[in-house]
Design an enzyme around this catalytic site. Structure first.
Site, PDB file in Angstrom:
ATOM      1  N   PRO A  18      16.649  13.199   9.007  1.00 35.25           N
ATOM      2  CA  PRO A  18      16.659  12.494  10.297  1.00 35.25           C
ATOM      3  C   PRO A  18      15.287  12.586  10.978  1.00 35.25           C
ATOM      4  O   PRO A  18      14.367  13.212  10.440  1.00 35.25           O
ATOM      5  CB  PRO A  18      17.700  13.285  11.103  1.00 35.25           C
ATOM      6  CG  PRO A  18      17.576  14.685  10.580  1.00 35.25           C
ATOM      7  CD  PRO A  18      17.270  14.539   9.105  1.00 35.25           C
ATOM      8  N   SER A  21      12.663  16.058  11.536  1.00 38.77           N
ATOM      9  CA  SER A  21      12.940  17.032  10.485  1.00 38.77           C
ATOM     10  C   SER A  21      11.670  17.420   9.726  1.00 38.77           C
ATOM     11  O   SER A  21      11.731  18.226   8.792  1.00 38.77           O
ATOM     12  CB  SER A  21      13.995  16.487   9.517  1.00 38.77           C
ATOM     13  OG  SER A  21      13.537  15.314   8.876  1.00 38.77           O
ATOM     14  N   HIS A  60       4.896  14.743  14.044  1.00 38.48           N
ATOM     15  CA  HIS A  60       5.200  15.167  15.411  1.00 38.48           C
ATOM     16  C   HIS A  60       4.505  16.488  15.743  1.00 38.48           C
ATOM     17  O   HIS A  60       4.206  16.775  16.886  1.00 38.48           O
ATOM     18  CB  HIS A  60       6.718  15.297  15.608  1.00 38.48           C
ATOM     19  CG  HIS A  60       7.426  13.971  15.561  1.00 38.48           C
ATOM     20  ND1 HIS A  60       7.298  13.027  16.559  1.00 38.48           N
ATOM     21  CD2 HIS A  60       8.231  13.424  14.629  1.00 38.48           C
ATOM     22  CE1 HIS A  60       8.021  11.968  16.238  1.00 38.48           C
ATOM     23  NE2 HIS A  60       8.601  12.175  15.068  1.00 38.48           N
ATOM     24  N   ASP A  89       4.778   6.504   3.737  1.00 40.04           N
ATOM     25  CA  ASP A  89       5.472   7.036   4.906  1.00 40.04           C
ATOM     26  C   ASP A  89       6.381   5.953   5.490  1.00 40.04           C
ATOM     27  O   ASP A  89       6.100   4.763   5.341  1.00 40.04           O
ATOM     28  CB  ASP A  89       4.438   7.500   5.947  1.00 40.04           C
ATOM     29  CG  ASP A  89       5.058   8.409   7.005  1.00 40.04           C
ATOM     30  OD1 ASP A  89       5.931   9.226   6.652  1.00 40.04           O
ATOM     31  OD2 ASP A  89       4.674   8.300   8.177  1.00 40.04           O
ATOM     32  N   GLU A  90       7.446   6.343   6.157  1.00 47.09           N
ATOM     33  CA  GLU A  90       8.389   5.406   6.783  1.00 47.09           C
ATOM     34  C   GLU A  90       8.862   4.353   5.777  1.00 47.09           C
ATOM     35  O   GLU A  90       8.977   3.168   6.097  1.00 47.09           O
ATOM     36  CB  GLU A  90       7.748   4.714   7.999  1.00 47.09           C
ATOM     37  CG  GLU A  90       7.249   5.663   9.077  1.00 47.09           C
ATOM     38  CD  GLU A  90       8.354   6.286   9.923  1.00 47.09           C
ATOM     39  OE1 GLU A  90       9.546   6.057   9.629  1.00 47.09           O
ATOM     40  OE2 GLU A  90       8.009   7.027  10.868  1.00 47.09           O
ATOM     41  N   VAL A  91       9.145   4.801   4.572  1.00 52.75           N
ATOM     42  CA  VAL A  91       9.457   3.873   3.466  1.00 52.75           C
ATOM     43  C   VAL A  91      10.726   3.062   3.748  1.00 52.75           C
ATOM     44  O   VAL A  91      10.919   1.969   3.203  1.00 52.75           O
ATOM     45  CB  VAL A  91       9.550   4.646   2.127  1.00 52.75           C
ATOM     46  CG1 VAL A  91      10.789   5.524   2.085  1.00 52.75           C
ATOM     47  CG2 VAL A  91       9.501   3.707   0.934  1.00 52.75           C
ATOM     48  N   PHE A 121      20.456   4.956  12.866  1.00 56.09           N
ATOM     49  CA  PHE A 121      21.083   5.668  13.996  1.00 56.09           C
ATOM     50  C   PHE A 121      22.612   5.575  13.954  1.00 56.09           C
ATOM     51  O   PHE A 121      23.300   6.323  14.645  1.00 56.09           O
ATOM     52  CB  PHE A 121      20.549   5.131  15.335  1.00 56.09           C
ATOM     53  CG  PHE A 121      21.069   3.772  15.708  1.00 56.09           C
ATOM     54  CD1 PHE A 121      20.436   2.617  15.255  1.00 56.09           C
ATOM     55  CD2 PHE A 121      22.186   3.636  16.514  1.00 56.09           C
ATOM     56  CE1 PHE A 121      20.927   1.361  15.590  1.00 56.09           C
ATOM     57  CE2 PHE A 121      22.681   2.382  16.857  1.00 56.09           C
ATOM     58  CZ  PHE A 121      22.042   1.236  16.386  1.00 56.09           C
ATOM     59  N   CYS A 146      19.744  20.446  15.730  1.00 51.91           N
ATOM     60  CA  CYS A 146      20.547  19.595  16.610  1.00 51.91           C
ATOM     61  C   CYS A 146      20.142  19.818  18.068  1.00 51.91           C
ATOM     62  O   CYS A 146      20.136  20.950  18.557  1.00 51.91           O
ATOM     63  CB  CYS A 146      22.031  19.871  16.422  1.00 51.91           C
ATOM     64  SG  CYS A 146      23.076  18.900  17.537  1.00 51.91           S
TER      65      CYS A 146
HETATM   66 ZN   LIG Z   1      25.255  19.662  16.969  1.00 52.60          ZN
END
Ligand SMILES: [Zn+2]
Length: 198
Positions: A18, A21, A60, A89-91, A121, A146
């Protein structure tokens, strides 16, 4: 060049997971190591990803590597001809044609490392990702933390004006504040179709 699979020529690696990550971070780490070993490396990314910096992949966490933005997968072979290791990247944003293109590069003996979102999403397979995961020699599925419960997150939560986006929501909502969080399966939410602003 030392080969991971001596008789296979090149190979394909997938780094997925996600948002938040560390996929781009991991892609950069792998290519940096190859570069230190004297291999020629290049990252390509889809033109549509204008996050941060068009000429680089920026994680990030702040890691940064030069990247070439391409509009059409067919442009990739001409760009990467002189390289040993090619990162993508971002394939997930590339059209299905990316599969044959990358297969061709692997056949030529290149090591291909792709990174991208495995799920959108909604939690559905994202673009060419399922096929790439199936064809890859090596697969790593990274987890984020999370945002809500602190557990391992495998999904990307889309929020529109602070509320969970609907599964049938428009991809781009004009004038709305859009945010993303990493969430685990039980904290991931989708608003009922047509219900939320998304
Ligand atoms: Zn959670």
């Amino acid at each position: 060049m030392i080969r991971l699979f001596p008789n296979a020529g090149g190979w394909l690696e997938v780094v997925c997971g996600p948002m938040f990550s560390g996929k781009s971070e991991e892609l950069i780490r792998r290519l940096r190591r190859a570069e230190i070993a004297g291999q020629r490396v290049l990252i390509v990314k889809p033109q549509i990803d204008s996050r941060y910096d068009i000429g680089h992949v920026v994680s990030h966490a702040g890691a940064k590597m030069r990247a070439v933005a391409v509009e059409n997968p067919a442009d990739i072979p001409g760009l990467v001809d002189d390289y040993d290791v090619v990162g993508v990247d971002e394939v997930q944003f590339f059209p299905p044609e990316i599969l044959l293109i990358l297969d061709g590069l692997v056949e030529k003996g290149m090591r291909i490392v792709v990174s991208g979102l495995d799920q959108d999403f909604r939690g559905l397979p994202f673009g060419p990702m399922p096929e790439l995961l199936c064809r890859a020699e090596l697969v790593d599925k990274l987890q984020a933390v999370c945002h809500r419960c602190g557990g391992p997150a495998t999904m990307t939560q889309r929020l529109v004006d602070g509320s969970p986006a609907a599964a049938d929501g428009a991809t781009i909502v004009v004038g709305a504040l859009e945010q993303y969080e990493a969430r685990c399966r039980s904290c991931h939410e989708l608003a009922a179709p047509g219900f939320a602003t998304g």
